[in-house]
Design a protein around this motif. Structure first.
Motif, PDB file in Angstrom:
ATOM      1  N   GLU A   1      70.359  51.531   3.195  1.00 31.01           N
ATOM      2  CA  GLU A   1      70.553  52.959   3.436  1.00 31.01           C
ATOM      3  C   GLU A   1      71.882  53.257   4.111  1.00 31.01           C
ATOM      4  O   GLU A   1      72.374  54.386   4.026  1.00 31.01           O
ATOM      5  N   ASP A   2      72.473  52.252   4.769  1.00 33.72           N
ATOM      6  CA  ASP A   2      73.779  52.464   5.390  1.00 33.72           C
ATOM      7  C   ASP A   2      74.929  52.044   4.486  1.00 33.72           C
ATOM      8  O   ASP A   2      76.095  52.147   4.870  1.00 33.72           O
ATOM      9  N   VAL A   3      74.614  51.539   3.287  1.00 28.80           N
ATOM     10  CA  VAL A   3      75.633  51.099   2.329  1.00 28.80           C
ATOM     11  C   VAL A   3      75.755  52.095   1.184  1.00 28.80           C
ATOM     12  O   VAL A   3      76.843  52.472   0.775  1.00 28.80           O
ATOM     13  N   VAL A   4      74.622  52.528   0.668  1.00 28.94           N
ATOM     14  CA  VAL A   4      74.579  53.531  -0.398  1.00 28.94           C
ATOM     15  C   VAL A   4      73.987  54.804   0.194  1.00 28.94           C
ATOM     16  O   VAL A   4      72.839  54.803   0.641  1.00 28.94           O
ATOM     17  N   PRO A   5      74.710  55.894   0.239  1.00 27.60           N
ATOM     18  CA  PRO A   5      74.174  57.125   0.838  1.00 27.60           C
ATOM     19  C   PRO A   5      72.946  57.628   0.083  1.00 27.60           C
ATOM     20  O   PRO A   5      73.020  57.887  -1.124  1.00 27.60           O
ATOM     21  N   PRO A   6      71.815  57.772   0.757  1.00 23.80           N
ATOM     22  CA  PRO A   6      70.620  58.277   0.066  1.00 23.80           C
ATOM     23  C   PRO A   6      70.839  59.629  -0.593  1.00 23.80           C
ATOM     24  O   PRO A   6      70.274  59.905  -1.665  1.00 23.80           O
ATOM     25  N   ALA A   7      71.670  60.462   0.026  1.00 21.54           N
ATOM     26  CA  ALA A   7      71.906  61.789  -0.555  1.00 21.54           C
ATOM     27  C   ALA A   7      72.546  61.684  -1.933  1.00 21.54           C
ATOM     28  O   ALA A   7      72.267  62.506  -2.817  1.00 21.54           O
ATOM     29  N   LEU A   8      73.398  60.683  -2.153  1.00 18.90           N
ATOM     30  CA  LEU A   8      74.031  60.517  -3.462  1.00 18.90           C
ATOM     31  C   LEU A   8      73.012  60.113  -4.514  1.00 18.90           C
ATOM     32  O   LEU A   8      73.008  60.627  -5.636  1.00 18.90           O
ATOM     33  N   VAL A   9      72.158  59.156  -4.169  1.00 16.18           N
ATOM     34  CA  VAL A   9      71.129  58.728  -5.123  1.00 16.18           C
ATOM     35  C   VAL A   9      70.188  59.888  -5.424  1.00 16.18           C
ATOM     36  O   VAL A   9      69.862  60.170  -6.586  1.00 16.18           O
ATOM     37  N   GLY A  10      69.753  60.591  -4.387  1.00 15.57           N
ATOM     38  CA  GLY A  10      68.851  61.721  -4.600  1.00 15.57           C
ATOM     39  C   GLY A  10      69.468  62.824  -5.434  1.00 15.57           C
ATOM     40  O   GLY A  10      68.773  63.537  -6.146  1.00 15.57           O
ATOM     41  N   ALA A  11      70.802  62.966  -5.349  1.00 11.90           N
ATOM     42  CA  ALA A  11      71.502  64.041  -6.073  1.00 11.90           C
ATOM     43  C   ALA A  11      71.926  63.640  -7.476  1.00 11.90           C
ATOM     44  O   ALA A  11      72.680  64.382  -8.121  1.00 11.90           O
ATOM     45  N   THR A  12      71.482  62.496  -7.968  1.00 12.92           N
ATOM     46  CA  THR A  12      71.800  62.088  -9.340  1.00 12.92           C
ATOM     47  C   THR A  12      71.542  63.250 -10.297  1.00 12.92           C
ATOM     48  O   THR A  12      70.483  63.883 -10.265  1.00 12.92           O
ATOM     49  N   ARG A  13      72.514  63.523 -11.142  1.00 10.63           N
ATOM     50  CA  ARG A  13      72.438  64.703 -11.997  1.00 10.63           C
ATOM     51  C   ARG A  13      71.590  64.448 -13.243  1.00 10.63           C
ATOM     52  O   ARG A  13      71.750  63.445 -13.925  1.00 10.63           O
TER      53      ARG A  13
END
Length: 411
Positions: free
Chosen positions: A128-140
């Motif tokens: 969670e500190d390497v890949v931002p969860p917000a980016l994964v959650g915001a996958t288009r």
């Protein structure tokens, strides 16, 4: 920045919640899993100071002629108590419905997954500190909320994710099938995912994963996983009742043709496809994407109904998973056993696309995200076109020059 990550085999004791992030996030040079769980994550190379913040990933555009709508159902089965957390009360399901839609209708793009679901999925592997969860959650995505359905009635395909894996990871396949003229219902099974956020904001975590890890040996763990699969069969029979029965829960249920129903699943969701077919004659065809058969459903046969086994090579080639050899011998209708060179367990999900766009390499599954997507979409759609629509599916007749990675086992 690109992060090079390397898969290591997990013991049976490691929950599939760990497996959910293997393709996205299995650490380089990690020690093999111990009997108590997956190997710990190791330090990853930091980004350079000049590295830009990555953009949110985007799922590949579907190839069919239909626009796509998305609805979400939250259903309660008052006839069953949840097997993993009985104190929670009746069994509940959270279901995404992708469907053929009229172009130009609908509201915002449908969300991929809640940020907290993404955080829990990443946290399971210490990322969670390497890949931002917000980016994964915001996958288009490409579906629109509240879109008007296209005219006509369409076959229904049920999708079941891997054990410990959110339903969102099958979104790309669901959207592709919807664009090709299928209604697609993808279920989150409560307490069987790293995180499922309910409409009221509560987040359910993977109690079933804890149950698997608590077992003393492989045989005991297999019995729990067989119970997972059997429970999913009950989930989907209930879902079919609520989608196609006399009092449907979905406002657009009239778009479903209840005489044409298929099911596909990844990992244990693939086992659940055969379990559901064995328990419910309404399911006409099934696909297992790289899942061990933990219960005897294929042994009983599926009464001539078609079944596709689509797996990794060599992980699910002949002689590498005895349950697949047994299933092949017992399946008694149209059947195909395909394996994909250079693939990994999560090749058949969104994880290669999301991982590649976030700069994550998986050297143990070198098949590109583009090829992973094309192969999964092409062969699963061809199978359902043949099985539910009676259309020719030359792709299933044998090897093709355009798909050299796909091997036909026992032709």
């Amino acid at each position: 920045m690109r992060i090079s990550l390397r898969n290591r085999p997990f013991g049976v004791a490691a929950t599939a919640a760990a497996l959910a992030l293997t393709a996205l996030a299995s650490p380089a040079a990690a020690a093999p899993a111990s009997a108590s769980g997956p190997a710990p994550a190791t330090a990853l190379a930091p980004a350079s100071a000049a590295a830009a913040e990555p953009a949110a990933p985007a799922l590949p555009r579907p190839t069919g002629r239909y626009a796509i709508g998305r609805d979400t159902l939250f259903l309660t089965d008052h006839t069953r108590t949840d097997a993993w957390v009985p104190a929670a009360g009746p069994r509940q399901l959270l279901v995404s419905l992708n469907y053929p839609a009229r172009p130009g209708t609908g509201g915002d793009p449908a969300p991929y997954m809640a940020e907290e679901e993404a955080r829990l999925m990443l946290a399971q592997r210490g990322l969670e500190d390497v890949v931002p969860p917000a980016l994964v959650g915001a996958t288009r995505t490409h579906a629109r909320t509240a879109a008007r359905p296209a005219p006509g009635r369409f076959p229904l395909v049920l999708l079941s994710p891997g054990f410990g894996t959110p339903r969102a990871t099958l979104t790309g396949l669901a959207e592709e099938l919807a664009s090709r003229g299928y209604v697609v219902a993808t279920a989150d099974h409560p307490y069987e995912s790293t995180g499922t956020q309910l409409p009221d904001g509560r987040v359910l975590t993977c109690a079933a994963c804890d149950k698997v890890d608590a077992q003393p040996d492989d045989d005991a763990r297999r019995k729990v996983l067989a119970a997972v699969s059997a429970g999913r069969a009950d989930d989907f029979s209930f879902l079919l009742d609520r989608l196609t029965g006399p009092d449907p829960a979905w406002r657009h249920s009239r778009t479903i043709d209840p005489r044409r129903v298929g099911m596909a699943g990844h990992s244990i969701g693939g086992n659940a496809a055969s379990s559901t077919m064995a328990a419910d004659r309404r399911v006409d065809a099934g696909v297992n994407m790289d899942g061990t058969f933990f219960d005897p459903a294929p042994v009983r046969g599926l009464d001539g109904r078609p079944f596709l086994m689509l797996g990794t090579d060599p992980g699910h080639g002949p002689g590498t998973d005895a349950s697949w050899d047994e299933a092949w011998d017992r399946l008694d209708g149209f059947k195909r056993w395909l394996t994909v060179r250079e693939s990994g367990h999560f090749t058949f999900t969104d994880i290669p696309e999301v991982g590649e766009q976030l700069g994550i390499d998986d050297p143990d599954a070198p098949l590109s995200a583009a090829r992973s997507t094309t192969i999964t979409r092409s062969y699963v759609t061809a199978f359902f076109d043949r099985s539910l629509r009676g259309r020719p599916a030359r792709l299933l007749n044998g090897p093709t020059p355009a798909n050299p990675e796909v091997l036909f086992q026992h032709p």
